[in-house]
Design an enzyme around this catalytic site. Sequence first.
Site: not given
Ligand code: GCO
Ligand code: MG
Length: 408
Positions: A147, A216, A242, A289, A345
Amino acid sequence: MKIERAEVIVTSPGRNFVTLRLTTSDGVVGLGDGTLNGRELAVVSYLRDHVVPLLVGREADTIEDTWQYLYRGPYWRRGPVTMAAIAAVDMALWDILGKRTGVPVYQLLGGRSRRGALAYGHASGTTVEALFTAIRNQLDHGFRAVRIQVGVPGLGKVYGVGTDQRAGERYDYEPAARSVVPVEEAWDTEAYLRHLPTVVEAVRAEFGEALPLLHDAHHRLTPNEGAQLGRALEPHRLFWLEDCTPAEDQEALRRVRSQTTTPLATGEVLNSVHDYRTLISERLIDYVRSSATHAGGITGLRKILDFAAVYGVRSGIHGATDISPVGMAAALHLDIALHNFGIQELMLHNERTLEVFRTSYTFVDGLLDPGENPGLGVELDDEAAAAYEYTPAYLPVNRLLDGTIHDW
Ligand code: GCO
Ligand code: MG
């Protein structure tokens, strides 16, 4: 075999975690993750005040009935706090069942469907050069999908961008800052929409066309802006874009979907199959997700992913470090067993966290595996857990340049 004890353990080895431990009348122990970043104590109270008193004395092997009892019983349904509390109970009961039957939980979910679960890691940089270093670090660490998040010229700290790494350094980004009020960040969508496509183009030029790249947008765009970004990124063939729009506005993705073939993922803030009905039945997304921790556990997430399978939508389970190793293990058992697996992830937990949670899952050659230990395969070290006290920590708040509150 009845539930004899139920303990809610809060520990904070670098960040706050909420763990439920159930012990049965014949001494079998199960763990469940109920961590909700920034609202941990709400889940602790929900469990301690409203769930634990109901659990003691219940049969430990009535997993579905317990799930329905905790989902329908309170009358007030869904929501992140309720579903995280149900998740903690559900995971602990699956852990117990696996230990009682002597098999890893994935065997109870239908057995192995793949050799391992493809993982993606996080790479970020305040500049393109810093991002390149971070990507190289992740590739060196064995990731085969990455990512990418990058700073935006003119803005300070933005979502997903930790401190720039030197070569060989581990990615370590915890967005929840320890303070009694959330940190405030600034955002400029136009600057972001101008900048990101040039960065993805540079990454493709540097790392080639084949490396699966994910990005994201973290809920920040309007449907039309999401469509613009999806179309601008189309030549670079992302694995997924995302949360391009606020996840709860399911219909927003109709506009994005109609304008671009860039694959779409959403749902880490969604916690029940009802939150996905339009998204999945209209095929507005390619990946789900939600994590087991935030969607009612293995039982709750399985309901969502089985519904998704009907429409050709695959899993992309949330695995940031605010999912505890117990929640990560629960995800991996689903990843290995489900047919409609997409990607997992993986943000690596820090050493202190792994002192508290003794894990048995592995990450080898870019693939995750839950391992063969009975149950979920994670043990909690009480002494280590007690050494790390809860500290209030909140996710940032985001404002546009004129001060208007925006999505973080
Ligand atoms: C991701 C999520 C995280 C969130 C976090 C919130 O894609 O892993 O967006 O970055 O911001 O898990 O607690
Ligand atoms: Mg996210």
